[in-house]
Design a protein around this motif. Structure first.
Motif, PDB file in Angstrom:
ATOM      1  N   MET A   1       0.740  17.056   9.393  1.00 52.74           N
ATOM      2  CA  MET A   1       0.439  15.775   8.733  1.00 52.74           C
ATOM      3  C   MET A   1       0.970  15.802   7.294  1.00 52.74           C
ATOM      4  N   LYS A   2       1.497  14.666   6.855  1.00 55.69           N
ATOM      5  CA  LYS A   2       1.911  14.547   5.457  1.00 55.69           C
ATOM      6  C   LYS A   2       0.968  13.568   4.758  1.00 55.69           C
ATOM      7  N   THR A   3       0.683  13.834   3.510  1.00 54.43           N
ATOM      8  CA  THR A   3      -0.237  12.971   2.767  1.00 54.43           C
ATOM      9  C   THR A   3       0.442  12.482   1.488  1.00 54.43           C
ATOM     10  N   ILE A   4       0.263  11.198   1.200  1.00 47.63           N
ATOM     11  CA  ILE A   4       0.713  10.652  -0.089  1.00 47.63           C
ATOM     12  C   ILE A   4      -0.526  10.135  -0.799  1.00 47.63           C
ATOM     13  N   HIS A   5      -0.767  10.647  -2.000  1.00 49.27           N
ATOM     14  CA  HIS A   5      -1.917  10.178  -2.771  1.00 49.27           C
ATOM     15  C   HIS A   5      -1.483   9.001  -3.651  1.00 49.27           C
ATOM     16  N   VAL A   6      -2.165   7.894  -3.528  1.00 46.09           N
ATOM     17  CA  VAL A   6      -1.801   6.698  -4.306  1.00 46.09           C
ATOM     18  C   VAL A   6      -2.806   6.571  -5.454  1.00 46.09           C
ATOM     19  N   ASN A   7      -2.298   6.699  -6.681  1.00 50.87           N
ATOM     20  CA  ASN A   7      -3.199   6.767  -7.833  1.00 50.87           C
ATOM     21  C   ASN A   7      -3.342   5.394  -8.497  1.00 50.87           C
ATOM     22  N   THR A   8      -3.990   4.490  -7.798  1.00 53.64           N
ATOM     23  CA  THR A   8      -4.232   3.151  -8.344  1.00 53.64           C
ATOM     24  C   THR A   8      -5.667   3.077  -8.886  1.00 53.64           C
ATOM     25  N   LYS A 158      -6.870  -5.653  -3.262  1.00 53.14           N
ATOM     26  CA  LYS A 158      -7.966  -4.787  -2.771  1.00 53.14           C
ATOM     27  C   LYS A 158      -7.310  -3.560  -2.147  1.00 53.14           C
ATOM     28  N   GLN A 159      -7.371  -2.454  -2.856  1.00 49.75           N
ATOM     29  CA  GLN A 159      -6.751  -1.243  -2.320  1.00 49.75           C
ATOM     30  C   GLN A 159      -7.565  -0.726  -1.143  1.00 49.75           C
ATOM     31  N   PRO A 160      -6.897  -0.248  -0.094  1.00 48.78           N
ATOM     32  CA  PRO A 160      -7.655   0.353   1.012  1.00 48.78           C
ATOM     33  C   PRO A 160      -8.281   1.672   0.572  1.00 48.78           C
ATOM     34  N   ALA A 161      -9.257   2.154   1.341  1.00 48.19           N
ATOM     35  CA  ALA A 161      -9.878   3.446   1.036  1.00 48.19           C
ATOM     36  C   ALA A 161      -9.076   4.582   1.670  1.00 48.19           C
ATOM     37  N   MET A 162      -8.243   4.231   2.631  1.00 49.84           N
ATOM     38  CA  MET A 162      -7.373   5.209   3.310  1.00 49.84           C
ATOM     39  C   MET A 162      -6.373   4.424   4.153  1.00 49.84           C
ATOM     40  N   VAL A 163      -5.189   5.004   4.353  1.00 53.03           N
ATOM     41  CA  VAL A 163      -4.205   4.417   5.282  1.00 53.03           C
ATOM     42  C   VAL A 163      -3.820   5.517   6.273  1.00 53.03           C
ATOM     43  N   ILE A 164      -3.841   5.199   7.557  1.00 52.95           N
ATOM     44  CA  ILE A 164      -3.462   6.190   8.579  1.00 52.95           C
ATOM     45  C   ILE A 164      -2.255   5.636   9.341  1.00 52.95           C
ATOM     46  N   CYS A 165      -1.096   6.282   9.154  1.00 58.05           N
ATOM     47  CA  CYS A 165       0.139   5.836   9.822  1.00 58.05           C
ATOM     48  C   CYS A 165       0.459   6.767  10.981  1.00 58.05           C
ATOM     49  N   ASP A 166       0.404   6.256  12.170  1.00 59.20           N
ATOM     50  CA  ASP A 166       0.732   7.045  13.366  1.00 59.20           C
ATOM     51  C   ASP A 166       2.015   6.455  13.953  1.00 59.20           C
ATOM     52  N   SER A 167       3.136   7.165  13.765  1.00 61.16           N
ATOM     53  CA  SER A 167       4.410   6.575  14.196  1.00 61.16           C
ATOM     54  C   SER A 167       4.526   6.477  15.719  1.00 61.16           C
ATOM     55  N   ASN A 168       3.624   7.139  16.451  1.00 56.51           N
ATOM     56  CA  ASN A 168       3.647   6.954  17.914  1.00 56.51           C
ATOM     57  C   ASN A 168       3.279   5.524  18.308  1.00 56.51           C
ATOM     58  N   THR A 169       2.526   4.843  17.445  1.00 56.64           N
ATOM     59  CA  THR A 169       2.172   3.452  17.777  1.00 56.64           C
ATOM     60  C   THR A 169       3.403   2.542  17.733  1.00 56.64           C
ATOM     61  N   ARG A 224       4.525   3.747  -3.399  1.00 58.00           N
ATOM     62  CA  ARG A 224       3.475   4.366  -4.234  1.00 58.00           C
ATOM     63  C   ARG A 224       3.876   4.338  -5.706  1.00 58.00           C
ATOM     64  N   ASP A 225       5.100   4.776  -5.965  1.00 59.47           N
ATOM     65  CA  ASP A 225       5.558   4.881  -7.343  1.00 59.47           C
ATOM     66  C   ASP A 225       5.580   3.499  -8.014  1.00 59.47           C
ATOM     67  N   VAL A 226       6.111   2.523  -7.290  1.00 58.64           N
ATOM     68  CA  VAL A 226       6.210   1.168  -7.866  1.00 58.64           C
ATOM     69  C   VAL A 226       4.810   0.601  -8.118  1.00 58.64           C
ATOM     70  N   VAL A 227       3.924   0.767  -7.136  1.00 63.77           N
ATOM     71  CA  VAL A 227       2.582   0.184  -7.248  1.00 63.77           C
ATOM     72  C   VAL A 227       1.768   0.893  -8.340  1.00 63.77           C
ATOM     73  N   GLU A 228       1.944   2.212  -8.459  1.00 68.23           N
ATOM     74  CA  GLU A 228       1.206   2.924  -9.517  1.00 68.23           C
ATOM     75  C   GLU A 228       1.606   2.422 -10.901  1.00 68.23           C
ATOM     76  N   HIS A 229       2.871   2.017 -11.059  1.00 66.18           N
ATOM     77  CA  HIS A 229       3.325   1.500 -12.361  1.00 66.18           C
ATOM     78  C   HIS A 229       2.918   0.054 -12.596  1.00 66.18           C
ATOM     79  N   ASP A 230       2.704  -0.709 -11.532  1.00 69.32           N
ATOM     80  CA  ASP A 230       2.453  -2.145 -11.700  1.00 69.32           C
ATOM     81  C   ASP A 230       1.573  -2.648 -10.550  1.00 69.32           C
ATOM     82  N   GLU A 231       0.337  -2.138 -10.543  1.00 71.30           N
ATOM     83  CA  GLU A 231      -0.565  -2.441  -9.420  1.00 71.30           C
ATOM     84  C   GLU A 231      -0.774  -3.943  -9.234  1.00 71.30           C
ATOM     85  N   PHE A 232      -0.879  -4.677 -10.353  1.00 74.95           N
ATOM     86  CA  PHE A 232      -1.252  -6.093 -10.249  1.00 74.95           C
ATOM     87  C   PHE A 232      -0.051  -7.041 -10.346  1.00 74.95           C
TER      88      PHE A 232
END
Ligand code: GLY
Length: 347
Positions: A1-8, A158-169, A224-232
């Motif tokens: 599993m890979k994880t990306i932490h979004v710091n918003t 409204k930021q989600p509390a978690m995102v789960i991406c399953d590419s099998n879907t 992630r990078d774009v949103v962390e710089h300009d969330e709103f």
């Protein structure tokens, strides 16, 4: 599993894992003490994946209820929104419980807005099941519904509390819906990352699955990078709208039927690139989009499309901002008057 932490403002993790859906209960257990989860989905995705999600949630101590609405953009309205709120209330969902958006962009957008407004805010998890939702709409906290005046005109951050991406879907998607998402993936390459663009241009609709998780990871990391710089969405986030001004106009012209968002973005990227960029950039963009069976222009006269641009949310009173990529991997925001934009596009 890979994880990306979004710091918003409300930080969260995006988990990228093939078959992650089967473990969603385990992952969601790490972010809540609640034992109640409301799954919101549509009739197509629900039929395919709601049971898998509910089983995993039950194994991890959750009691679940499922609300299903008809698949498609036409459901992203005030009526469905009201039904979701009533459903949450009837099932005694409280502020400490969890709401789960299981589906594509429509499900994510409307569920996110319901989670933002029900009881003035309940945590929600995105489990995106289309490519477009995995790489774009599930990350970054934009939620919305459509009203008569236009698409996504009412919503909330409204930021989600978690995102789960399953590419099998993604394996159950039609080629058209996979293409829809590929337009956004090409966009990320164009605005930020020539290597990503190369990865995409060296594959096609049949072979992209070989590098799917790598591509999804890179796209989400750019977002992630774009949103962390300009969330709103006050400035830099606008680069995510490359191709969207004319793309939205094309979608509107087609009345949002038989013409996907990705088709609009693909044609929109080509229309602006063709006006302002050197031919090597345009050639690569066009070839790449053709590999994914996406349009590279339009026969609709500009005089018919431009009135739809006036509804663009990025427009201010008499000006609008468009995005141009003069080299692959680098985006510029250009602010012009509406008159200047119309002149440029009509030339
Ligand atoms: N989909 C564009 C954004 O999130 O800003």
């Amino acid at each position: 599993m890979k994880t990306i932490h979004v710091n918003t403002s409300h930080p969260y993790d995006v988990l990228i894992e093939r078959d992650g859906l089967k473990k969603c209960g385990e992952y969601i257990r790490t972010i809540t003490k609640s034992n109640k989860a409301a799954i919101i989905t549509d009739d197509i995705v629900g039929g395919l994946y709601a049971q898998t999600a509910a089983d995993s949630l039950a194994q991890n101590g959750f009691e679940t209820c499922v609300f299903t609405f008809p698949n498609g953009e036409q459901s992203k309205n005030l009526a469905t929104f009201g039904q979701i709120l009533d459903f949450l209330c009837e099932n005694s969902i409280t502020r400490s419980d969890i709401i789960i958006a299981l589906g594509g962009g429509v499900v994510g957008d409307i569920t996110g807005f319901a989670a933002a407004s029900y009881l003035r805010g309940v945590d929600f998890v995105q489990i995106p099941t289309t490519l477009l939702a995995q790489i774009d709409s599930s990350v970054g906290g934009k939620t919305a519904i459509d009203i008569k005046g236009g698409k996504n005109l009412v919503g909330a951050f409204k930021q989600p509390a978690m995102v789960i991406c399953d590419s099998n879907t993604l394996k159950t998607l039609s080629p058209e819906i996979l293409s829809d998402g590929m337009a956004e993936a090409v966009k990320y390459g164009m605005i930020r990352d020539e290597k990503l663009f190369e990865l995409i241009e060296n594959h096609d609709l049949d072979s992209i699955d070989e590098v799917m998780d790598e591509m999804i990871y890179t796209c989400i990391d750019i977002k992630r990078d774009v949103v962390e710089h300009d969330e709103f969405d006050k400035g830099e986030r606008m680069i995510l709208n490359f191709g969207h001004t004319l793309g939205h106009a094309l979608e509107g012209w087609h009345e949002y039927t038989n013409f996907t968002h990705g088709m609009g973005v693909a044609a929109g990227m080509c229309l602006i690139t063709g006006k302002l960029c050197d031919s090597p950039v345009m050639d690569r963009l066009q070839k790449c989009l053709v590999n994914y069976k996406l349009p590279v222009g339009t026969d609709i006269p500009m005089s018919e499309l431009l009135p739809f641009c006036s509804k663009d949310k990025k427009r201010e009173s008499d000006s609008l901002s468009y995005i141009v990529c003069r080299t692959i991997g680098k985006a510029e925001i250009v602010k012009v008057t509406v008159e200047e934009f119309n002149k440029l596009m009509e030339e």
